[in-house]
Design an enzyme around this catalytic site. Structure first.
Site, PDB file in Angstrom:
ATOM      1  N   CYS A 116       0.813  -1.225   0.000  1.00  0.00           N
ATOM      2  CA  CYS A 116       0.000   0.000   0.000  1.00  0.00           C
ATOM      3  C   CYS A 116       0.842   1.269   0.000  1.00  0.00           C
ATOM      4  O   CYS A 116       0.318   2.356  -0.239  1.00  0.00           O
ATOM      5  CB  CYS A 116      -0.941   0.000   1.194  1.00  0.00           C
ATOM      6  SG  CYS A 116      -2.197  -1.271   1.057  1.00  0.00           S
ATOM      7  N   HIS A 256      -3.203   7.255   2.416  1.00  0.00           N
ATOM      8  CA  HIS A 256      -3.593   5.941   1.899  1.00  0.00           C
ATOM      9  C   HIS A 256      -4.953   5.579   2.506  1.00  0.00           C
ATOM     10  O   HIS A 256      -5.193   5.820   3.689  1.00  0.00           O
ATOM     11  CB  HIS A 256      -2.544   4.896   2.288  1.00  0.00           C
ATOM     12  CG  HIS A 256      -2.984   3.504   2.001  1.00  0.00           C
ATOM     13  ND1 HIS A 256      -3.416   3.113   0.759  1.00  0.00           N
ATOM     14  CD2 HIS A 256      -3.106   2.412   2.803  1.00  0.00           C
ATOM     15  CE1 HIS A 256      -3.776   1.843   0.799  1.00  0.00           C
ATOM     16  NE2 HIS A 256      -3.599   1.393   2.028  1.00  0.00           N
ATOM     17  N   ASN A 286      -9.998  -0.004  -0.394  1.00  0.00           N
ATOM     18  CA  ASN A 286      -8.531   0.066  -0.421  1.00  0.00           C
ATOM     19  C   ASN A 286      -8.048  -0.483  -1.759  1.00  0.00           C
ATOM     20  O   ASN A 286      -8.115  -1.685  -2.004  1.00  0.00           O
ATOM     21  CB  ASN A 286      -7.973  -0.756   0.750  1.00  0.00           C
ATOM     22  CG  ASN A 286      -6.455  -0.716   0.811  1.00  0.00           C
ATOM     23  OD1 ASN A 286      -5.794  -0.222  -0.107  1.00  0.00           O
ATOM     24  ND2 ASN A 286      -5.896  -1.244   1.889  1.00  0.00           N
TER      25      ASN A 286
END
Ligand code: ACO
Length: 329
Positions: A116, A256, A286
């Site tokens: 990520c 993020h 996500n």
């Protein structure tokens, strides 16, 4: 001459059409819209459907759009970097495939794997090539088809992830704008808490690894949550401190998008209100390496030249990091 910096001079996102809602997930696993919304902030995510379409397809759509939007010819690009955790193949790299799909030829292109935090890592790498004066136009892509490695029988992970891609164009500037600082960190001791166990060289694919569901993403949510909250907030505070920024100086936090609660904790630590935090987790979930460029894309019309942006991420590895930049257009 003033120092050469790398400025983002264009951004473009791409998300597939199919919308996987919390209501649909309620029919697939033992979960509720209420649980997903309160624990994560996610309402829906996009899923790439279609035989033979991988992460390169998502990335190529974003890059095509970026080239058109910025009026850039494919032959003018000097380097393309793709951050991804879901490459089309173990090899060749997804960056190579994207170049071929959009007509970019005879340049260097490679993938960066930092889960990520991948986009932040790739942005940091691209920035170096601009700052040395070696290259003048670099594309940094964050792209992931997380649906390819999500176990839709595991309610603890399948509600979290979605597919998408975002790409930025980096060009040199000497007017004090652009990427001013980056921090990247990692701790491989995080591997047991967040990984895809099989398919690499340690556990090559076998019937047994498939039976054990080792080709899916595994996450020990609470363990990762603890690390993520602390490290994303700490690294954001650190980059502010070393650049003498207060909460008032920051126009936007670009975090993020893993969990709204982690984002809230980071904003609190930075002493900034949620009105200055980019959020799109509710509609995309996500998307791993794509979350930050997708945020920039969604909020592009609200950005002003000279705005101070802090980008922050945390992900598998563990990896984490932050970037401080002045928006350049
Ligand atoms: N629906 C309903 N109940 C659920 C679900 C679900 N989808 N998932 C878990 N639960 C249950 C659990 O079984 C548990 O039940 P129990 O108390 O009876 O045992 C309860 O809900 C609480 O579960 P937790 O896992 O403790 O829930 P938590 O509040 O920690 O939320 C989450 C889980 C959202 C995954 C959170 O831990 C998180 O965001 N972790 C960090 C994610 C992250 O930042 N990842 C890094 C980036 S990802 C990457 O790099 C690829």
């Amino acid at each position: 001459m003033s120092q050469i910096r790398a400025a983002i001079t264009g951004v473009q996102g791409y998300v597939p059409d199919y919308i996987l809602t919390n209501a649909e997930l309620e029919k697939m696993v033992d979960t509720t819209d209420e649980w997903i919304t309160t624990r994560t902030g996610i309402k829906e995510r996009r899923i790439l459907k279609g035989e033979g379409l991988g992460t390169s397809y998502l990335g190529a759509q974003a890059v095509k759009g970026l080239l058109e939007k910025t009026n850039t010819a494919p032959q003018d690009i000097d380097l393309l970097i793709c951050a991804t955790t879901t490459p089309d193949f173990v090899f060749p790299g997804t960056a190579n495939l994207i170049c071929n799909m959009v007509g970019i030829k005879d340049i260097g292109s490679f993938d960066v794997q930092a889960a990520c935090s991948g986009f932040l890592y790739a942005l940091t790498v691209g920035t170096q090539f601009i700052e040395t004066g070696k290259y003048r136009k670099i594309i940094v892509v964050g792209a992931d088809k997380m649906s390819a490695i999500v176990d839709y029988q595991d309610r603890t992970t399948c509600v979290l992830f979605g597919d998408g891609a975002g790409a930025v164009l980096l060009e040199p500037t000497t007017n004090g704008l652009g990427v001013l600082d980056t921090i990247i960190r990692s701790d491989g001791a995080g591997q047991p808490h967040l990984h895809q166990k099989a398919g690499g060289s340690r556990y090559p694919p076998t019937h047994d690894t498939v039976d054990k569901r080792w080709h899916y993403a595994y996450q020990d949510g609470p363990a990762v949550f603890k690390f993520a909250v602390v490290n994303m907030a700490n690294v954001s505070a650190e980059i502010m401190q070393r650049n003498h920024l207060t909460g008032d100086d920051v126009a936007w936090l670009v975090p993020h998008q893993a969990n709204k609660r982690i984002i809230l904790a980071t904003a609190n630590r930075m002493n900034i209100g949620m009105d200055k935090v980019m959020l799109n987790i509710h509609k995309y979930g996500n998307t791993t390496a794509a979350t930050i460029p997708l945020c920039l894309w969604d909020y592009e019309s609200q950005l002003k030249k000279g705005d101070n942006l802090v980008l922050a991420a945390f992900g598998g590895g563990f990896t984490w990091g932050a970037a401080y930049l002045k928006w350049a257009y």
